[in-house]
Design a protein around this motif. Sequence first.
Motif, PDB file in Angstrom:
ATOM      1  N   ALA A 166     -15.002  -1.631  -7.642  1.00 27.40           N
ATOM      2  CA  ALA A 166     -15.681  -2.851  -7.208  1.00 27.40           C
ATOM      3  C   ALA A 166     -15.798  -3.809  -8.386  1.00 27.40           C
ATOM      4  O   ALA A 166     -16.026  -3.398  -9.522  1.00 27.40           O
ATOM      5  CB  ALA A 166     -17.062  -2.517  -6.666  1.00 27.40           C
ATOM      6  N   THR A 180     -12.375  -7.138  -3.118  1.00 26.27           N
ATOM      7  CA  THR A 180     -11.836  -5.783  -3.167  1.00 26.27           C
ATOM      8  C   THR A 180     -12.288  -5.038  -1.923  1.00 26.27           C
ATOM      9  O   THR A 180     -13.334  -5.343  -1.346  1.00 26.27           O
ATOM     10  CB  THR A 180     -12.328  -5.004  -4.409  1.00 26.27           C
ATOM     11  OG1 THR A 180     -13.753  -4.940  -4.384  1.00 26.27           O
ATOM     12  CG2 THR A 180     -11.865  -5.638  -5.694  1.00 26.27           C
ATOM     13  N   ASP A 236     -12.288  -0.828  -0.382  1.00 29.55           N
ATOM     14  CA  ASP A 236     -11.959   0.571  -0.605  1.00 29.55           C
ATOM     15  C   ASP A 236     -12.190   1.336   0.685  1.00 29.55           C
ATOM     16  O   ASP A 236     -12.689   0.800   1.666  1.00 29.55           O
ATOM     17  CB  ASP A 236     -12.738   1.163  -1.782  1.00 29.55           C
ATOM     18  CG  ASP A 236     -14.245   1.127  -1.587  1.00 29.55           C
ATOM     19  OD1 ASP A 236     -14.714   0.616  -0.564  1.00 29.55           O
ATOM     20  OD2 ASP A 236     -14.955   1.618  -2.472  1.00 29.55           O
ATOM     21  N   LYS A 237     -11.783   2.590   0.680  1.00 27.55           N
ATOM     22  CA  LYS A 237     -11.898   3.424   1.873  1.00 27.55           C
ATOM     23  C   LYS A 237     -13.290   4.035   1.944  1.00 27.55           C
ATOM     24  O   LYS A 237     -13.863   4.339   0.905  1.00 27.55           O
ATOM     25  CB  LYS A 237     -10.834   4.515   1.833  1.00 27.55           C
ATOM     26  CG  LYS A 237      -9.427   3.953   1.821  1.00 27.55           C
ATOM     27  CD  LYS A 237      -8.426   5.021   1.479  1.00 27.55           C
ATOM     28  CE  LYS A 237      -7.966   4.752   0.080  1.00 27.55           C
ATOM     29  NZ  LYS A 237      -7.121   5.603  -0.562  1.00 27.55           N
ATOM     30  N   PHE A 252     -12.357   1.866   5.363  1.00 24.96           N
ATOM     31  CA  PHE A 252     -12.292   0.433   5.615  1.00 24.96           C
ATOM     32  C   PHE A 252     -13.230   0.025   6.738  1.00 24.96           C
ATOM     33  O   PHE A 252     -13.342   0.703   7.746  1.00 24.96           O
ATOM     34  CB  PHE A 252     -10.869   0.020   6.005  1.00 24.96           C
ATOM     35  CG  PHE A 252      -9.865   0.240   4.918  1.00 24.96           C
ATOM     36  CD1 PHE A 252      -9.986  -0.391   3.693  1.00 24.96           C
ATOM     37  CD2 PHE A 252      -8.782   1.072   5.123  1.00 24.96           C
ATOM     38  CE1 PHE A 252      -9.049  -0.198   2.692  1.00 24.96           C
ATOM     39  CE2 PHE A 252      -7.843   1.274   4.129  1.00 24.96           C
ATOM     40  CZ  PHE A 252      -7.979   0.641   2.911  1.00 24.96           C
ATOM     41  N   ASP A 278      -2.551  -2.726  -3.262  1.00 29.11           N
ATOM     42  CA  ASP A 278      -3.011  -1.471  -3.848  1.00 29.11           C
ATOM     43  C   ASP A 278      -2.588  -1.484  -5.314  1.00 29.11           C
ATOM     44  O   ASP A 278      -1.401  -1.394  -5.623  1.00 29.11           O
ATOM     45  CB  ASP A 278      -2.364  -0.307  -3.099  1.00 29.11           C
ATOM     46  CG  ASP A 278      -2.706   1.056  -3.675  1.00 29.11           C
ATOM     47  OD1 ASP A 278      -3.489   1.135  -4.644  1.00 29.11           O
ATOM     48  OD2 ASP A 278      -2.181   2.055  -3.144  1.00 29.11           O
ATOM     49  N   GLN A 284       0.849  -1.195   0.000  1.00 31.41           N
ATOM     50  CA  GLN A 284       0.000   0.000   0.000  1.00 31.41           C
ATOM     51  C   GLN A 284       0.881   1.240   0.000  1.00 31.41           C
ATOM     52  O   GLN A 284       1.751   1.382   0.861  1.00 31.41           O
ATOM     53  CB  GLN A 284      -0.894  -0.026   1.242  1.00 31.41           C
ATOM     54  CG  GLN A 284      -1.671   1.210   1.558  1.00 31.41           C
ATOM     55  CD  GLN A 284      -2.563   1.700   0.447  1.00 31.41           C
ATOM     56  OE1 GLN A 284      -2.340   2.786  -0.069  1.00 31.41           O
ATOM     57  NE2 GLN A 284      -3.559   0.935   0.063  1.00 31.41           N
ATOM     58  N   VAL A 298      -6.957  -3.571  -3.008  1.00 31.52           N
ATOM     59  CA  VAL A 298      -7.327  -2.313  -2.371  1.00 31.52           C
ATOM     60  C   VAL A 298      -7.526  -1.324  -3.515  1.00 31.52           C
ATOM     61  O   VAL A 298      -6.567  -0.842  -4.114  1.00 31.52           O
ATOM     62  CB  VAL A 298      -6.237  -1.834  -1.389  1.00 31.52           C
ATOM     63  CG1 VAL A 298      -6.659  -0.536  -0.718  1.00 31.52           C
ATOM     64  CG2 VAL A 298      -5.943  -2.911  -0.350  1.00 31.52           C
ATOM     65  N   THR A 299      -8.784  -1.092  -3.861  1.00 30.09           N
ATOM     66  CA  THR A 299      -9.106  -0.292  -5.037  1.00 30.09           C
ATOM     67  C   THR A 299     -10.503   0.289  -4.910  1.00 30.09           C
ATOM     68  O   THR A 299     -11.323  -0.221  -4.146  1.00 30.09           O
ATOM     69  CB  THR A 299      -9.017  -1.151  -6.320  1.00 30.09           C
ATOM     70  OG1 THR A 299      -9.382  -0.353  -7.443  1.00 30.09           O
ATOM     71  CG2 THR A 299      -9.923  -2.361  -6.254  1.00 30.09           C
ATOM     72  N   ASP A 300     -10.752   1.331  -5.664  1.00 31.86           N
ATOM     73  CA  ASP A 300     -12.085   1.925  -5.699  1.00 31.86           C
ATOM     74  C   ASP A 300     -12.978   1.257  -6.741  1.00 31.86           C
ATOM     75  O   ASP A 300     -14.129   1.626  -6.893  1.00 31.86           O
ATOM     76  CB  ASP A 300     -11.989   3.422  -6.017  1.00 31.86           C
ATOM     77  CG  ASP A 300     -11.311   4.197  -4.908  1.00 31.86           C
ATOM     78  OD1 ASP A 300     -11.382   3.757  -3.748  1.00 31.86           O
ATOM     79  OD2 ASP A 300     -10.704   5.240  -5.196  1.00 31.86           O
TER      80      ASP A 300
END
Length: 138
Positions: free
Chosen positions: A86, A98, A100-101, A103, A53, A9, A82-84
């Motif tokens: 989906a 997956t 994303d923030k 978390f 990430d 990350q 770790v990604t936006d």
Amino acid sequence: MPARILVVQEDPDIAAYLVSLFRQAGYKADAATEGPDAVEMVQASRPDVVFLDLALPQRWGPRFYSWMVTQPGCGNVPVVLVTDFAGLELMVPNAVGTVDKPFDPVLLLALVDRALATYAKGTPDTPDTTGAPAPDNR
């Protein structure tokens, strides 16, 4: 022996949060904030799960993944992206989900459990046991 989780990350604060969460849950966890460091960590000790990430600088996310799955014993290591984006796990072999923030700690730990269960089933390892050279640092 506790499962080993490698967090790859770019953001050191996020990496530290994830490592802390996983260690509190009883896992052995380490983090790399750059692709070359992640390569060194895998070469030193194979992880049981990788939180990756994909948006690392210089395309290190995809480069690291492509390299890792060619390493002896790493072809079936489960990966949590770790990604936006989906659904991206559907396009990445070994991806079990997956995140994303922001978390959700419960979800993160559930993904670790799912990843370890997937790995325990003995998903076939990559046929290339010679290992590819590490990607260069450019």
